[in-house]
Design a protein around this motif. Sequence first.
Motif, short mmCIF file in Angstrom:
data_model
loop_
_atom_site.label_atom_id
_atom_site.label_comp_id
_atom_site.label_asym_id
_atom_site.label_seq_id
_atom_site.Cartn_x
_atom_site.Cartn_y
_atom_site.Cartn_z
N ALA A 59 0.83 -1.21 0.00
CA ALA A 59 0.00 0.00 0.00
C ALA A 59 0.86 1.26 0.00
O ALA A 59 0.56 2.23 -0.70
CB ALA A 59 -0.92 0.00 1.21
N PHE A 60 1.95 1.24 0.75
CA PHE A 60 2.85 2.38 0.81
C PHE A 60 3.53 2.62 -0.53
O PHE A 60 3.83 3.75 -0.89
CB PHE A 60 3.88 2.17 1.91
CG PHE A 60 4.87 3.28 2.03
CD1 PHE A 60 4.49 4.50 2.56
CD2 PHE A 60 6.18 3.11 1.62
CE1 PHE A 60 5.40 5.53 2.68
CE2 PHE A 60 7.09 4.14 1.73
CZ PHE A 60 6.70 5.35 2.27
N GLN A 61 3.77 1.54 -1.28
CA GLN A 61 4.44 1.66 -2.57
C GLN A 61 3.49 2.00 -3.71
O GLN A 61 3.86 1.94 -4.86
CB GLN A 61 5.19 0.36 -2.89
CG GLN A 61 6.32 0.08 -1.96
CD GLN A 61 7.41 1.14 -2.07
OE1 GLN A 61 7.70 1.64 -3.14
NE2 GLN A 61 7.98 1.49 -0.94
N GLY A 62 2.25 2.29 -3.40
CA GLY A 62 1.32 2.71 -4.43
C GLY A 62 0.30 1.65 -4.81
O GLY A 62 -0.41 1.80 -5.78
N SER A 152 -12.27 3.27 -3.46
CA SER A 152 -12.88 3.57 -4.75
C SER A 152 -13.03 5.06 -4.98
O SER A 152 -13.05 5.52 -6.12
CB SER A 152 -14.24 2.88 -4.85
OG SER A 152 -15.08 3.35 -3.83
N TRP A 153 -13.10 5.86 -3.95
CA TRP A 153 -13.28 7.30 -4.10
C TRP A 153 -11.99 8.04 -4.42
O TRP A 153 -12.00 9.19 -4.80
CB TRP A 153 -13.91 7.90 -2.84
CG TRP A 153 -13.16 7.58 -1.58
CD1 TRP A 153 -13.41 6.55 -0.73
CD2 TRP A 153 -12.04 8.28 -1.05
NE1 TRP A 153 -12.51 6.57 0.31
CE2 TRP A 153 -11.65 7.63 0.13
CE3 TRP A 153 -11.31 9.40 -1.44
CZ2 TRP A 153 -10.59 8.04 0.91
CZ3 TRP A 153 -10.24 9.82 -0.67
CH2 TRP A 153 -9.89 9.13 0.50
N LEU A 154 -10.86 7.36 -4.30
CA LEU A 154 -9.57 7.99 -4.52
C LEU A 154 -9.29 8.16 -6.02
O LEU A 154 -9.35 7.18 -6.77
CB LEU A 154 -8.47 7.15 -3.87
CG LEU A 154 -7.07 7.73 -3.85
CD1 LEU A 154 -7.06 9.02 -3.07
CD2 LEU A 154 -6.13 6.74 -3.22
N GLN A 155 -9.02 9.36 -6.44
CA GLN A 155 -8.75 9.65 -7.85
C GLN A 155 -7.24 9.79 -8.08
O GLN A 155 -6.52 10.27 -7.23
CB GLN A 155 -9.44 10.96 -8.26
CG GLN A 155 -10.93 10.93 -8.13
CD GLN A 155 -11.58 9.92 -9.05
OE1 GLN A 155 -11.17 9.77 -10.20
NE2 GLN A 155 -12.57 9.20 -8.56
N GLY A 156 -6.79 9.37 -9.23
CA GLY A 156 -5.38 9.49 -9.57
C GLY A 156 -4.55 8.43 -8.87
O GLY A 156 -5.06 7.46 -8.32
N ASN A 157 -3.25 8.62 -8.91
CA ASN A 157 -2.37 7.70 -8.20
C ASN A 157 -1.42 8.51 -7.32
O ASN A 157 -1.46 9.74 -7.30
CB ASN A 157 -1.62 6.79 -9.17
CG ASN A 157 -0.77 7.58 -10.16
OD1 ASN A 157 -0.36 8.70 -9.88
ND2 ASN A 157 -0.50 6.99 -11.30
N TYR A 158 -0.54 7.85 -6.62
CA TYR A 158 0.32 8.51 -5.66
C TYR A 158 1.30 9.48 -6.33
O TYR A 158 1.63 10.51 -5.77
CB TYR A 158 1.09 7.48 -4.83
CG TYR A 158 0.20 6.69 -3.91
CD1 TYR A 158 -0.30 7.27 -2.76
CD2 TYR A 158 -0.14 5.38 -4.20
CE1 TYR A 158 -1.13 6.55 -1.92
CE2 TYR A 158 -0.96 4.65 -3.36
CZ TYR A 158 -1.45 5.25 -2.22
OH TYR A 158 -2.26 4.55 -1.39
N SER A 159 1.73 9.17 -7.52
CA SER A 159 2.66 10.07 -8.20
C SER A 159 1.97 11.34 -8.68
O SER A 159 2.61 12.38 -8.84
CB SER A 159 3.33 9.35 -9.37
OG SER A 159 2.35 8.93 -10.31
N ASP A 160 0.63 11.29 -8.91
CA ASP A 160 -0.11 12.48 -9.33
C ASP A 160 -0.27 13.49 -8.19
O ASP A 160 -0.46 14.67 -8.44
CB ASP A 160 -1.51 12.10 -9.84
CG ASP A 160 -1.45 11.28 -11.10
OD1 ASP A 160 -0.42 11.32 -11.79
OD2 ASP A 160 -2.44 10.58 -11.39
N TRP A 161 -0.20 13.08 -6.98
CA TRP A 161 -0.45 13.98 -5.85
C TRP A 161 0.73 14.88 -5.67
O TRP A 161 0.82 15.87 -5.12
CB TRP A 161 -0.73 13.21 -4.59
CG TRP A 161 -1.94 12.35 -4.69
CD1 TRP A 161 -2.95 12.43 -5.59
CD2 TRP A 161 -2.26 11.27 -3.85
NE1 TRP A 161 -3.87 11.48 -5.37
CE2 TRP A 161 -3.48 10.74 -4.30
CE3 TRP A 161 -1.64 10.68 -2.77
CZ2 TRP A 161 -4.09 9.65 -3.69
CZ3 TRP A 161 -2.25 9.62 -2.18
CH2 TRP A 161 -3.46 9.10 -2.64
#
Length: 161
Positions: A59-62, A152-161
């Motif tokens: 989870a921490f790695q995306g 499911s409500w989370l948009q984008g990925n970790y790199s987009d933030w």
Amino acid sequence: MVSKISCCINKTSGQSSVEAALLLPTLLTVFMLMLQPCTMMYTKIVMNFACSDSLRLIAFQGGSQETYGQERLKEYVLHRLKAVPHIDIFHVGKAEGWTIELSASEDGNAQIYLSHKVKPLPLFGGLAEAFGSFDGEYIEVHSEASANLRPSWLQGNYSDW
């Protein structure tokens, strides 16, 4: 003189030896029957923590096992499992004795399955099937965990933030 010696002798001096001879084998048997479940419970707890920690790492790695690498994740799990002694009543074999299956999908679902074998103590062989699959020589103990790492409500990925 004989009367003084006879009055000092305790007539129940052998009673404690007889009681110990009856009680010690019983206590040792109860101890041996408690030893195997305790060792298996310890191993199962370590396996459960290794499963949850590996899911937390994914989870921490995306949320993808490819980000961290399948082999590095297995190395991490094996590192966590080093807390289990390499004694047959805890775990048979060394690192090669563990079965580790990891899977993660792009939608955020991840699963891990761990298993290994334990050699039961002689007195415990009859009760071995209650703790896992028993093949006559070894008990297979397994642990598994799964989680949805990405809501499911989370948009984008970790790199987009």
